[in-house]
Design a protein around this motif. Structure first.
Motif, PDB file in Angstrom:
ATOM      1  N   HIS A 124      69.150  16.723  49.070  1.00 52.53           N
ATOM      2  CA  HIS A 124      67.713  16.451  48.957  1.00 52.53           C
ATOM      3  C   HIS A 124      67.225  16.901  47.584  1.00 52.53           C
ATOM      4  O   HIS A 124      67.173  16.124  46.661  1.00 52.53           O
ATOM      5  N   ASP A 154      67.847  12.206  48.857  1.00 49.67           N
ATOM      6  CA  ASP A 154      66.815  11.622  49.717  1.00 49.67           C
ATOM      7  C   ASP A 154      65.431  12.200  49.438  1.00 49.67           C
ATOM      8  O   ASP A 154      65.305  13.355  49.024  1.00 49.67           O
ATOM      9  N   ASP A 155      64.434  11.414  49.736  1.00 48.48           N
ATOM     10  CA  ASP A 155      63.011  11.777  49.801  1.00 48.48           C
ATOM     11  C   ASP A 155      62.270  11.518  48.485  1.00 48.48           C
ATOM     12  O   ASP A 155      61.226  10.891  48.486  1.00 48.48           O
ATOM     13  N   HIS A 178      63.546   4.869  51.193  1.00 47.37           N
ATOM     14  CA  HIS A 178      63.746   5.838  52.288  1.00 47.37           C
ATOM     15  C   HIS A 178      62.528   5.748  53.212  1.00 47.37           C
ATOM     16  O   HIS A 178      61.946   6.747  53.609  1.00 47.37           O
ATOM     17  N   HIS A 194      57.604   9.278  55.523  1.00 45.11           N
ATOM     18  CA  HIS A 194      58.888   9.890  55.867  1.00 45.11           C
ATOM     19  C   HIS A 194      58.889  10.220  57.354  1.00 45.11           C
ATOM     20  O   HIS A 194      58.567  11.334  57.767  1.00 45.11           O
TER      21      HIS A 194
HETATM   22 ZN    ZN Z   1      64.551  12.304  54.142  1.00 42.79          ZN
END
Ligand code: ZN
Length: 347
Positions: A33, A92-93, A226, A230
């Motif tokens: 992340h 991710d994110d 993504h 979220h």
């Molecule tokens: Zn995520």
């Protein structure tokens, strides 16, 4: 939120010398992340690697693996046996620290950043981070939250830990709109300005803005989607909500950054992906999508009726996974579970 399998692979990998496993290599997708120099509170900053550990992990990737750009995925999936050391590295994110702290460490290596578009440049925090702030920082009290069972007692550290443990999974399983109502009640429990001060203090949770995403793209980072907000794309989500998560996110990235063909499911484990999710992702025009089910990109997953490029396995690099050379060859043990999951979602 590591799976039991991931935890097992992690601990077993520590016991096996890498040389013994070298012959068993299979290509794999790996993700992290964010990366932080200092963490203030691990109870709410759950997603970030410590910089020194991350540097050690990246050194292993450089020495022991063939880190490939995600645009090579078709070649690797077509003949996984020809690419035993290939890994695809992903983040991710879309945290701001991927530009400030991770990107310099990764200089010269290809990687992909999956961004949740509703959070980029808007100051809107990750909902799970907000929930954690509620459980660990809201004023002492007894709370009843919409759509969540029971009452929440927040007092000492112990009751807060127990409340977080009991509350976050049911929240995650709510449909998007109901989750937003529960989160609104959580954030409303703070006195004015206190929540904003907390969000400002935890800089690790700050997202990039679009200029930052473009700066990474300029450095050679592939930009994927993504979701929009979220939140999990599980079976309780409405079709129009799933379309916004998939097609909406893609359209936004293409308008801001350029072509986008790769997707990663938020949360991405078995409870987080419903049968409509991968179809919405396919219909949005993505060519490949990644879950967070552990597995390798082995022939058993790329051929035959179980092949599905919108449900690819991916391993979340653990906070102390400096032994990837012995761990990655074990990932194929998860492939049976991936095949079963694909079969279930195909029906
Ligand atoms: Zn995520």
């Amino acid at each position: 939120m590591a799976s039991k399998f991931g935890q097992l692979a992690r601990s077993m990998g520590r016991l096996i010398p890498p040389a013994l496993l070298r012959h068993a290599g299979q290509p794999a997708a790996l993700f992290f992340h964010g990366v932080e120099r200092d963490t203030l509170d691990g109870r709410v900053q759950t997603n970030h690697h410590e910089l020194a550990v991350f540097e050690a992990i990246v050194a292993v990737l450089r020495q022991q693996f063939d880190v490939r750009p995600l645009t090579d995925i078709d070649a690797v999936l077509a003949a996984p046996q020809d690419h035993p050391r290939a890994v695809f590295l992903m983040s991710d994110d879309g945290y701001a620290n991927t530009l400030s702290t991770a990107a310099p460490v990764l200089d010269g290596l290809p990687w992909t950043l999956f961004v949740s578009t509703a959070h980029i440049g808007t100051g809107r925090p990750n909902p799970i981070f907000l929930a954690r702030l509620f459980y660990f920082y809201a004023p002492n009290g007894v709370y009843k939250l919409p759509h969540l069972p029971g009452t929440v007692v927040l007092a000492d550290a112990e009751s807060r830990q127990a409340a977080a443990q009991a509350g976050i999974d049911p929240l995650r399983l709510l449909p998007g709109e109901k989750a937003e109502e529960a989160l609104a009640a959580m954030t409303a429990s703070f006195p004015p300005d206190q929540l904003a001060a907390l969000v400002a203090r935890f800089t690790s949770e700050h997202f990039l803005d679009w200029d930052g995403v473009r700066a990474l793209k300029t450095r050679g980072v592939e930009i994927g989607a993504h979701g929009d907000s979220h939140w999990p794309m599980h079976a309780l989500q409405r079709p129009d909500w799933l379309t916004r998560q998939a097609a909406g996110a893609r359209a936004r990235i293409e308008a801001e950054v350029g072509p986008c063909r790769f997707f990663a499911y938020p949360f991405g484990n078995i409870p987080d992906i419903g049968p409509g999710a991968w179809r919405a992702v396919r219909e949005a025009g993505f060519t490949h999508a990644f879950t967070t089910l552990s597995g390798s990109l082995a022939p058993s997953l790329t051929e035959g009726p179980a092949a599905n490029p919108w449900l690819l396995p991916r391993y979340g690099i653990g906070p102390a996974d400096t032994h990837l050379a012995s761990l990655v060859p074990l990932l194929s043990a998860g492939n049976r579970r991936v095949r079963q999951f694909r079969t279930r979602l195909a029906g």
